[in-house]
Design a protein around this motif. Structure first.
Motif, mmCIF file in Angstrom:
data_model
loop_
_atom_site.group_PDB
_atom_site.id
_atom_site.type_symbol
_atom_site.label_atom_id
_atom_site.label_comp_id
_atom_site.label_asym_id
_atom_site.label_seq_id
_atom_site.Cartn_x
_atom_site.Cartn_y
_atom_site.Cartn_z
ATOM 1 N N LEU A 156 53.132 19.892 35.263
ATOM 2 C CA LEU A 156 52.738 18.481 35.121
ATOM 3 C C LEU A 156 52.286 18.179 33.697
ATOM 4 N N ILE A 157 51.473 19.060 33.131
ATOM 5 C CA ILE A 157 50.965 18.832 31.779
ATOM 6 C C ILE A 157 52.101 18.950 30.766
ATOM 7 N N GLN A 158 53.008 19.902 31.001
ATOM 8 C CA GLN A 158 54.150 20.069 30.092
ATOM 9 C C GLN A 158 54.980 18.778 30.033
ATOM 10 N N GLY A 159 55.201 18.184 31.197
ATOM 11 C CA GLY A 159 56.052 16.998 31.261
ATOM 12 C C GLY A 159 55.372 15.735 30.774
ATOM 13 N N SER A 160 54.052 15.683 30.826
ATOM 14 C CA SER A 160 53.321 14.465 30.468
ATOM 15 C C SER A 160 52.069 14.827 29.679
ATOM 16 N N PRO A 161 52.271 15.310 28.449
ATOM 17 C CA PRO A 161 51.124 15.807 27.674
ATOM 18 C C PRO A 161 50.126 14.718 27.278
ATOM 19 N N ASP A 162 50.508 13.446 27.424
ATOM 20 C CA ASP A 162 49.586 12.376 27.040
ATOM 21 C C ASP A 162 48.745 11.870 28.215
ATOM 22 N N VAL A 163 49.094 12.338 29.419
ATOM 23 C CA VAL A 163 48.341 11.930 30.603
ATOM 24 C C VAL A 163 47.207 12.937 30.819
ATOM 25 N N ASP A 164 46.083 12.479 31.366
ATOM 26 C CA ASP A 164 44.995 13.400 31.659
ATOM 27 C C ASP A 164 45.039 13.848 33.116
ATOM 28 N N PHE A 165 44.737 15.122 33.315
ATOM 29 C CA PHE A 165 44.713 15.704 34.654
ATOM 30 C C PHE A 165 43.341 16.323 34.905
ATOM 31 N N ASP A 166 42.790 15.991 36.047
ATOM 32 C CA ASP A 166 41.508 16.551 36.458
ATOM 33 C C ASP A 166 41.799 17.344 37.729
ATOM 34 N N TYR A 167 41.886 18.653 37.576
ATOM 35 C CA TYR A 167 42.308 19.507 38.683
ATOM 36 C C TYR A 167 41.165 20.387 39.160
ATOM 37 N N SER A 168 41.004 20.473 40.458
ATOM 38 C CA SER A 168 40.030 21.430 40.975
ATOM 39 C C SER A 168 40.497 21.984 42.318
ATOM 40 N N ARG A 169 40.164 23.230 42.535
ATOM 41 C CA ARG A 169 40.495 23.864 43.805
ATOM 42 C C ARG A 169 39.267 24.613 44.284
ATOM 43 N N GLU A 170 38.832 24.247 45.475
ATOM 44 C CA GLU A 170 37.604 24.838 46.007
ATOM 45 C C GLU A 170 37.918 25.539 47.318
ATOM 46 N N ARG A 171 37.421 26.755 47.427
ATOM 47 C CA ARG A 171 37.658 27.485 48.672
ATOM 48 C C ARG A 171 36.354 28.113 49.119
ATOM 49 N N ASP A 172 35.871 27.672 50.246
ATOM 50 C CA ASP A 172 34.602 28.166 50.798
ATOM 51 C C ASP A 172 33.518 28.281 49.726
ATOM 52 N N GLY A 173 33.399 27.227 48.932
ATOM 53 C CA GLY A 173 32.303 27.167 47.960
ATOM 54 C C GLY A 173 32.654 27.618 46.550
ATOM 55 N N LYS A 174 33.720 28.437 46.406
ATOM 56 C CA LYS A 174 34.100 28.890 45.061
ATOM 57 C C LYS A 174 35.100 27.911 44.442
#
Lengths: 123, 177
Positions: free
Chosen positions: B120-138
């Motif tokens: 996603l970032i490669q294809g749209s380097p001018d867009v901002d991405f806020d990514y998070s992945r949470e699993r059982d608290g981590k």
């Protein structure tokens, strides 16, 4: 755990190269990967990743990799188009990451189209 | 689609096409329930289109009259006993929330999320991405706005930056296992 601080070092390292590219943008080669639903389902993401890796490793700063939507031949996805200035567009079909290395070496570096991977050979 | 990371890549392309400047992708897994939120600040949709977009015969593209992205995604969620909800308003963006029951026999694997974020970032380097992945608290996360503070005017699609994105996310997602 990697830290954001490492990006500062990448910045220093990259700055000089970017300056160079800005000055000779005329002979830029474009690699375009179809990244719509059809492309993604057929395996376009690892193909794109392989192009980014291989072009980065070889330091081919005159080549840019971009993404596009559906090119229109969904049954032949993943589809990759290569644009070399002054030449006809070349369309590679049913791409796999394994095919990428050859296209980079033969087409992008040595300017020899890999005919057996093209849409002409598939049709 | 073989796994959820490919679905997410596909659905986020809709946000990009809607002209989003910021896309938030959040996966949260707790007690066997995985909730995936894809939220953008793009142009959004009128209610009558928003109500119909999980229908395969509704699409914005013009090469075919079929659009399978959202229908695939909805089917993937529903076959685990989960659901898909889409909220959109013109000028205010779109939020797609999918719920999966991860213990269900038809639950798809998560797949390679670092590769999806990198793509996603490669294809749209001018867009901002806020990514998070949470699993059982981590938590594993990446925010391109924080990256830009360090990188200055270096574009996010520079090979070294893309490699850093993949490696740093792969490392931090290992901790979630």
């Amino acid at each position: 755990m990697k830290s954001l601080e490492e990006l500062k070092a990448i910045r220093e390292k990259t700055l000089a190269g970017i300056q160079l590219r800005k000055e000779d943008g005329a002979d830029n080669v474009r690699v375009v990967v179809g990244m719509a639903t059809c492309g993604i389902a057929a395996g376009a993401r690892p193909v794109l990743g392989a192009f980014v890796d291989e072009i980065g490793k070889r330091g081919l700063s005159h080549v840019s990799v971009t993404q596009t939507g559906c090119i229109g031949v969904c049954r032949l996805e993943p589809v990759v188009e290569v644009y070399v200035p002054g030449e006809e567009k070349v369309t590679y079909v049913k791409m796999t990451p394994e095919m990428v290395q050859r296209i980079v070496a033969e087409h992008l570096v040595n300017q020899q189209i890999v005919s057996e991977y093209t849409i002409g050979a598939a049709e | 689609m073989k796994d959820l990371s490919l679905n997410i890549l596909d659905i986020a392309q809709n946000s990009l096409k809607a002209g989003a400047a910021l896309i938030r992708i959040a996966l949260r897994e707790r007690d066997g329930v995985l909730r995936i939120v894809i939220e953008d600040d793009g142009r959004g949709m009128e209610p009558e289109l928003a109500a119909r977009v999980t229908d395969p015969f509704v699409t914005t593209r013009d090469t075919r009259k079929v659009g399978l992205g959202l229908p695939f995604y909805r089917q993937a969620a529903e076959q685990t006993g989960g659901s898909l909800e889409l909220v959109s308003a013109p000028g205010r963006g779109t939020t797609v929330t999918a719920v999966f029951h991860t213990a269900h026999i038809d639950a798809p694997p998560a797949g390679d999320m670092p590769a999806t974020i990198q793509t996603l970032i490669q294809g749209s380097p001018d867009v901002d991405f806020d990514y998070s992945r949470e699993r059982d608290g981590k938590v594993s996360s990446l925010d391109t706005r924080l990256m830009r503070e360090q990188l200055g005017d270096i574009p996010l699609n520079e090979p070294d930056v893309l490699q850093w994105i993949y490696e740093s996310l792969t490392e931090s997602e290992k901790e979630l296992e």
